[in-house]
Design a protein around this motif. Sequence first.
Motif, PDB file in Angstrom:
ATOM      1  N   ILE A   4      47.335  49.571  33.727  1.00 40.69           N
ATOM      2  CA  ILE A   4      48.340  48.676  33.136  1.00 40.69           C
ATOM      3  C   ILE A   4      48.275  47.260  33.690  1.00 40.69           C
ATOM      4  O   ILE A   4      48.900  46.351  33.134  1.00 40.69           O
ATOM      5  N   ALA A   5      47.534  47.041  34.770  1.00 38.67           N
ATOM      6  CA  ALA A   5      47.456  45.700  35.359  1.00 38.67           C
ATOM      7  C   ALA A   5      46.882  44.708  34.356  1.00 38.67           C
ATOM      8  O   ALA A   5      46.078  45.064  33.491  1.00 38.67           O
ATOM      9  N   ASP A   6      47.285  43.484  34.481  1.00 34.62           N
ATOM     10  CA  ASP A   6      46.850  42.414  33.572  1.00 34.62           C
ATOM     11  C   ASP A   6      45.507  41.861  34.052  1.00 34.62           C
ATOM     12  O   ASP A   6      45.443  41.264  35.136  1.00 34.62           O
ATOM     13  N   PRO A   7      44.421  42.015  33.275  1.00 38.67           N
ATOM     14  CA  PRO A   7      43.122  41.488  33.719  1.00 38.67           C
ATOM     15  C   PRO A   7      43.157  39.991  33.990  1.00 38.67           C
ATOM     16  O   PRO A   7      42.477  39.506  34.902  1.00 38.67           O
ATOM     17  N   GLU A   8      43.952  39.268  33.223  1.00 33.48           N
ATOM     18  CA  GLU A   8      44.017  37.818  33.400  1.00 33.48           C
ATOM     19  C   GLU A   8      44.704  37.429  34.700  1.00 33.48           C
ATOM     20  O   GLU A   8      44.554  36.290  35.160  1.00 33.48           O
ATOM     21  N   ALA A   9      45.430  38.353  35.285  1.00 35.64           N
ATOM     22  CA  ALA A   9      46.117  38.071  36.552  1.00 35.64           C
ATOM     23  C   ALA A   9      45.321  38.539  37.764  1.00 35.64           C
ATOM     24  O   ALA A   9      45.754  38.331  38.901  1.00 35.64           O
ATOM     25  N   MET A  10      44.165  39.154  37.525  1.00 34.77           N
ATOM     26  CA  MET A  10      43.367  39.648  38.638  1.00 34.77           C
ATOM     27  C   MET A  10      42.705  38.500  39.390  1.00 34.77           C
ATOM     28  O   MET A  10      42.189  37.561  38.785  1.00 34.77           O
ATOM     29  N   THR A  11      42.743  38.598  40.710  1.00 33.68           N
ATOM     30  CA  THR A  11      42.064  37.631  41.574  1.00 33.68           C
ATOM     31  C   THR A  11      41.112  38.399  42.481  1.00 33.68           C
ATOM     32  O   THR A  11      41.256  39.611  42.678  1.00 33.68           O
ATOM     33  N   THR A  12      40.149  37.691  43.058  1.00 31.41           N
ATOM     34  CA  THR A  12      39.226  38.371  43.967  1.00 31.41           C
ATOM     35  C   THR A  12      39.961  38.892  45.196  1.00 31.41           C
ATOM     36  O   THR A  12      39.621  39.963  45.710  1.00 31.41           O
ATOM     37  N   ASP A  13      40.979  38.170  45.647  1.00 36.04           N
ATOM     38  CA  ASP A  13      41.741  38.646  46.810  1.00 36.04           C
ATOM     39  C   ASP A  13      42.442  39.968  46.500  1.00 36.04           C
ATOM     40  O   ASP A  13      42.430  40.893  47.329  1.00 36.04           O
ATOM     41  N   LEU A  14      43.058  40.067  45.324  1.00 44.88           N
ATOM     42  CA  LEU A  14      43.750  41.303  44.968  1.00 44.88           C
ATOM     43  C   LEU A  14      42.749  42.439  44.788  1.00 44.88           C
ATOM     44  O   LEU A  14      42.986  43.567  45.255  1.00 44.88           O
TER      45      LEU A  14
END
Length: 241
Positions: free
Chosen positions: A72-82
């Motif tokens: 369910i996570a938003d791909p556009e909100a993914m960062t390398t840190d996360l």
Amino acid sequence: MATLSEVMAELEAAGTAQNRKVYPRHGAAEPMFGVSYKELGRIGKTLRGEHALAIELWATGNHDARVLALRIADPEAMTTDLAHSWLTDVDNYILAEELGRLVSRSLIARALSNQLRDVSEEWRASLGWFIVACTAEQPEVWSVDDLRGLVAQIRDEIDERPNRVRHEMNGALISIGLRDGNVRRSVLATARHIGPVLVDHGETGCKTPDIIPYIERSLARREAKAARQAERARAKATASA
């Protein structure tokens, strides 16, 4: 908007004892409820894009909650840190591949793959190669020359890499081979050179596919699908004439 406690209660209710016996064979560890993929799909259908909830679900440490979080996570909100933060908790291929699917739909896919493919740790490297398998047919992510370099690397290294990394390299070769005819020739030559890729899947029915037959079957299915679509288009044009 659903709360964490509500979603966790729904996951617990959907779990089964049989799944709790089966999932450890695939590397999943407690705590878990044993929720089927069908039920995870049902629960996650109305939660897609709720990124804050995904972060909360991951933090529970529950296996099923973490699979749902990755769905369910938003791909556009993914960062390398996360991605790196979540990756520190990954200890089985189920979570590795779910994280890979999520990242592959994000803008950090290429960068994260580049950071991970060559590391020695099994789950990190396997994720790096799984991203390749998910994105190899996307020209905006990989050029043909990029892919040829990856094919050469796989040819030279696959026998020496950890168990699950070999499996994901095998999958990457298949996906690269489906990209186009030019790079496919390199993949087929590499497949003949390395032979069957041996992967220990433990007490499961999982298998690592043979590269050449898999590519041939996939291409045949694509050709058949294109033929059906063309036939429907001709029938529609004829009916409207």
